[in-house]
Scaffold this motif. Structure first.
Motif, PDB file in Angstrom:
ATOM      1  N   GLN A 166       4.642   2.139   1.357  1.00 29.49           N
ATOM      2  CA  GLN A 166       5.760   2.043   0.433  1.00 29.49           C
ATOM      3  C   GLN A 166       6.455   3.375   0.192  1.00 29.49           C
ATOM      4  O   GLN A 166       7.680   3.407   0.041  1.00 29.49           O
ATOM      5  CB  GLN A 166       5.295   1.443  -0.896  1.00 29.49           C
ATOM      6  CG  GLN A 166       6.466   0.884  -1.653  1.00 29.49           C
ATOM      7  CD  GLN A 166       6.060   0.119  -2.864  1.00 29.49           C
ATOM      8  OE1 GLN A 166       4.894  -0.090  -3.108  1.00 29.49           O
ATOM      9  NE2 GLN A 166       7.041  -0.295  -3.635  1.00 29.49           N
ATOM     10  N   PRO A 198       0.838  -1.203   0.000  1.00 32.82           N
ATOM     11  CA  PRO A 198       0.000   0.000   0.000  1.00 32.82           C
ATOM     12  C   PRO A 198       0.875   1.255   0.000  1.00 32.82           C
ATOM     13  O   PRO A 198       1.987   1.236   0.531  1.00 32.82           O
ATOM     14  CB  PRO A 198      -0.796  -0.127   1.299  1.00 32.82           C
ATOM     15  CG  PRO A 198      -0.011  -1.070   2.158  1.00 32.82           C
ATOM     16  CD  PRO A 198       0.714  -1.985   1.231  1.00 32.82           C
ATOM     17  N   TRP A 231       0.737   4.084   1.570  1.00 26.55           N
ATOM     18  CA  TRP A 231       1.115   4.720   2.831  1.00 26.55           C
ATOM     19  C   TRP A 231       2.326   4.053   3.453  1.00 26.55           C
ATOM     20  O   TRP A 231       3.033   4.639   4.249  1.00 26.55           O
ATOM     21  CB  TRP A 231      -0.051   4.719   3.820  1.00 26.55           C
ATOM     22  CG  TRP A 231      -0.588   3.345   4.159  1.00 26.55           C
ATOM     23  CD1 TRP A 231      -1.640   2.723   3.570  1.00 26.55           C
ATOM     24  CD2 TRP A 231      -0.082   2.435   5.149  1.00 26.55           C
ATOM     25  NE1 TRP A 231      -1.820   1.487   4.116  1.00 26.55           N
ATOM     26  CE2 TRP A 231      -0.881   1.284   5.092  1.00 26.55           C
ATOM     27  CE3 TRP A 231       0.967   2.484   6.080  1.00 26.55           C
ATOM     28  CZ2 TRP A 231      -0.672   0.178   5.919  1.00 26.55           C
ATOM     29  CZ3 TRP A 231       1.171   1.396   6.900  1.00 26.55           C
ATOM     30  CH2 TRP A 231       0.358   0.248   6.822  1.00 26.55           C
ATOM     31  N   GLU A 258       2.183   2.991  -6.621  1.00 26.09           N
ATOM     32  CA  GLU A 258       1.998   3.072  -5.166  1.00 26.09           C
ATOM     33  C   GLU A 258       3.181   3.746  -4.496  1.00 26.09           C
ATOM     34  O   GLU A 258       3.057   4.281  -3.389  1.00 26.09           O
ATOM     35  CB  GLU A 258       1.814   1.673  -4.549  1.00 26.09           C
ATOM     36  CG  GLU A 258       0.491   1.008  -4.847  1.00 26.09           C
ATOM     37  CD  GLU A 258       0.441   0.449  -6.250  1.00 26.09           C
ATOM     38  OE1 GLU A 258       1.509   0.031  -6.738  1.00 26.09           O
ATOM     39  OE2 GLU A 258      -0.632   0.449  -6.865  1.00 26.09           O
TER      40      GLU A 258
END
Lengths: 374, 404
Positions: free
Chosen positions: A119, A115, A117, A189
């Motif tokens: 990575q 996700p 937030w 991401e």
């Protein structure tokens, strides 16, 4: 706050003075006007050039976005030079540290999936670590063998650029189907979110959250210097390494720590460029930012606030300079001249005082770094 | 009596020999085949069997390392170090060229030519720093000298262009002098501001003035001059004495500065002003004037170094043509411990790295070319860290001088 206002005022006056000199340079280099004697045209060139310089840096969302994009790496790498100056070291190696950080962040950015937030911070931190380790080499060499950081960081810059060139040709990094040294794309991401992403259809607003990373780093630098023992020891070593040694500070490990921190900041600069501005890495990833960073640190006198002001000013000049070149026949290189003049005027307060008749006491800043010996 | 520092360095040198032995025996012996080196322009060439060559040198390195670690080589250790470096470079080159051939004399000639701006820049740095002023602005002086030299020589002739370049270097040095000596501004800041200014203004002018007026930037560079007799010496003559006037000037400048710095009253005063200006001042030396004068000389020397690009080689100015050579010169100053001959040898090393870089790309060695290109910088790093160590700068470099 007082410090900020003072810093802003001097910088502003220096900016005015350098714009004046810049105008003269524009007029006297207009060979056609000199030949025909048509100075009206030369002066209107100055007007148009400065108008687009200003508009390109602050007028409208797009200009502000460009300024932010330009400021981010300058601020982070400026901190890399500043923290070294504070410890009495001259870090010419921001370029190499940026490359190291950028490549590490890139690797995390395209190999891992997770996700956003998780990575994004992971990739930025990886960049900081990569840069720190690379900067640390110069620190360890200095502490262990006394090898001067000016030599080692220059050599490490060249080594880093060849390493990156090689890495970008390996199958791990090179983009599929490309013959030239250009990296794979960072997965979506891991991209730093765009600041103006909420405005639909404005893909020209490239400013990204790296700016907040830079602001956070500036705050961390301020906190380190003003609120921690380590920061105090760094400053003490920078001001007088002998006195610091007698006071029981370990100047050798402080040298290593300072270079680790410097590399960390520069590594983040590389990371935000890769994860935010470009989304990939190429050999021109660091560009001239490593050297501009020295100007930023010198102009900001290595203080957190000064570095911030200097980076914003230089970032704005860079954004404005591009639109100036697009709208007039004045080359963007004028902004390098302006930067040099600003640094000079700020460094020589007597000169600006004489030009503008400002009344205030001027304090000498002392030496920037410990010199060659220490 | 040998200090602990010297012992440590001697040990490092010993380990260094063993390291060279490992590299030579493991890597350089991998490629069988003959390496051809053309020793003269005519075609007389030396053919070395790369593999056997590497084995022999590798064993010699092992012996040297053992001797150094066991007894130390004493007085001859510096000469041995120089010889060993030359041997290592030879085995590197024969490894890289094995199965092919290339002009060794051409490469060394190129090395000497490329050392000119680095040497002259470094001499400019030494002149300033020995008298107590840090000169970061070498790059700027070289670049501005190159630009003005190109324009001056294009508009008039080569001599006038060189003089313009000298004056440009002196102008920038004068700015450095006024700000750092008179206004006592931090010397690093002034120096860097000069670098940025030179980079900005030359790039700006080259787009705005030189591009629309190409005749301002086109000249015929000087030709190499063969020194009578000396150029006839086989091999060496071709390398050292078939060169442009810039090369001879830089040889002369190194010799002259070495002599002047250590054998004349001026040199003694200069060193005193750089080490302990108060004492020099008390004894009646006009430190301020001395610094001004030395900075102006430094500017002139750097200006000639800059003129080497347009007038000594390519015949034109390009944006940022110096490409950081001024910083390499700075590194050569530190590398050479503020001694003209030391700085000159540093300049030769860096120039050799450049010359190799241009040649080596053509060879297929099985190792990515980037690593070969990186090697000179890596070697410098190892040499500085292992053998040179901490260098002591002139004590007062960087500090403004108070007359009172």
């Amino acid at each position: 706050m007082k410090e900020l206002i003072k810093s802003l005022r001097y910088t502003f006056l220096a900016l005015l003075a350098s714009l004046l000199v810049g105008a003269i340079i524009i007029v006297v280099t207009d060979i056609d006007a000199l030949k025909s004697g048509d100075f009206g045209k030369a002066f209107s060139t100055v007007f148009t050039a400065y108008k687009s310089l200003f508009q390109g840096s602050f007028w409208g969302l797009r200009s502000i976005s460009n300024t932010i994009t330009g400021t981010t790496p300058l601020l982070l790498s400026g901190l890399a030079v500043s923290v070294a100056f504070k410890a009495g070291l001259f870090n010419i190696g921001a370029t190499g540290q940026m490359l190291a950080g950028g490549m590490t962040a890139l690797w995390v950015g395209f190999t891992m999936t997770g996700p956003g937030w998780l990575q994004v911070p992971l990739a930025v931190i990886a960049g900081a670590i990569g840069g720190a380790l690379y900067g640390g080499i110069a620190g360890v060499l200095k502490a262990r063998t006394g090898a001067h950081e000016v030599i080692t960081t220059i050599m490490l810059n060249s080594i880093a650029s060849f390493l990156v060139l090689w890495l970008l040709k390996t199958t791990t990094f090179q983009r599929e189907g490309r013959p030239d040294p250009i990296s794979k794309l960072v997965v979506d991401e891991a991209r730093l979110p765009r600041l103006f992403g909420f405005l639909d259809g404005r893909s020209d607003l490239v400013a990204h959250a790296g700016f907040f990373v830079a602001l956070l780093a500036t705050f961390a630098y301020w906190y380190l210097l003003k609120r921690t023992t380590l920061g105090f020891e760094l400053r003490a070593t920078g001001l007088n390494s002998d006195a610091a040694k007698y006071a029981g500070m370990k100047s050798k490990s402080l040298t290593v720590v300072a270079m680790l921190l410097a590399g960390g900041f520069a590594g983040m600069a590389g990371a935000t460029e890769v994860l935010g501005t470009y989304g990939y890495a190429s050999t021109s990833l660091a560009g001239n930012i490593g050297f501009d960073a020295i100007a930023v640190a010198l102009l900001g006198q290595s203080s957190p606030i000064g570095t911030l002001v200097a980076a914003v000013l230089f970032g704005a000049l860079q954004a404005g300079g591009r639109s100036m070149q697009a709208n007039t026949d004045v080359p963007v290189d004028l902004i390098i001249v302006l930067r040099a003049l600003i640094v000079m005027f700020v460094a020589a307060p007597l000169l600006v005082k004489a030009m503008f008749r400002v009344k205030s006491q001027v304090t000498s800043q002392g030496q920037t770094f410990r010199g060659w010996g220490g | 009596m040998i200090s602990a520092e010297q012992k440590k360095r001697a040990r490092n040198v010993g380990y260094g020999y063993l390291g060279l032995a490992v590299i030579t025996l493991v890597i350089f012996s991998r490629r069988p085949g003959d390496a051809g080196f053309r020793l003269t322009e005519g075609g007389f060439s030396l053919t070395l069997p790369a593999q056997q060559f590497a084995y022999i040198f590798g064993i010699v390195f092992v012996g040297l390392g053992a001797a150094q670690l066991w007894r130390g080589l004493g007085k001859v250790s510096n000469i041995v170090l120089a010889l060993a470096t030359a041997m290592f470079v030879m085995s590197f080159l024969s490894w890289a060229t094995s199965g092919e051939s290339f002009s060794l004399v051409g490469m060394l000639q190129d090395t000497v030519s490329r050392s000119v701006p680095i040497t002259l820049g470094a001499l400019a740095g030494i002149l300033c720093e020995r008298s107590g002023v840090i000169n970061i602005a070498i790059e700027g002086m070289l670049l501005a000298g190159a630009f003005m030299g190109a324009v001056g020589a294009s508009l008039t002739n080569l001599w006038f262009g060189t003089i313009i370049a000298i004056l440009t270097g002196m102008l920038l040095a004068w700015v450095l002098a006024v700000f750092s000596i008179k206004y006592r501004v931090d010397q690093v800041i002034v120096g860097f501001a000069i670098n940025f200014f030179a980079l900005g203004i030359t790039s700006f002018l080259s787009f705005r003035v030189l591009v629309p007026n190409p005749d301002y930037n086109s000249l015929v560079p000087v030709m190499p001059i063969s020194v009578p007799l000396l150029s006839k010496i086989p091999f060496i003559g071709q390398i050292l004495f078939v060169q442009t006037i810039f090369v001879y000037f830089s040889f002369a400048a190194v010799a002259l500065l070495t002599w002047a710095m250590y054998r004349t009253r001026w040199g003694l005063r200069t060193r005193a002003a750089g080490e302990y200006p108060k004492a020099a001042g008390t004894l009646g030396v006009d430190v301020i004037r001395l610094r001004y004068r030395n900075l102006l000389i430094a500017g002139a020397v750097a200006g000639i170094g800059g003129a080497w690009w347009p007038i000594g080689t390519v015949g034109r100015f390009d944006q940022n043509i110096t490409g950081g050579r001024g910083f390499i010169a700075l590194a050569a100053v530190i590398f050479g411990r503020w001694h003209p001959v030391g700085a000159f040898s540093g300049a030769i090393v860096f120039a050799f790295a450049e010359a190799v870089r241009l040649k080596i790309g053509n060879f297929d060695t099985g190792i990515p070319s980037e690593f070969l290109l990186m090697a000179p910088y890596l070697v410098t790093l190892v040499v500085v860290a292992g053998f040179v160590g901490a260098s002591r700068a002139p004590k007062a470099a960087g500090q403004p001088y108070d007359e009172q």
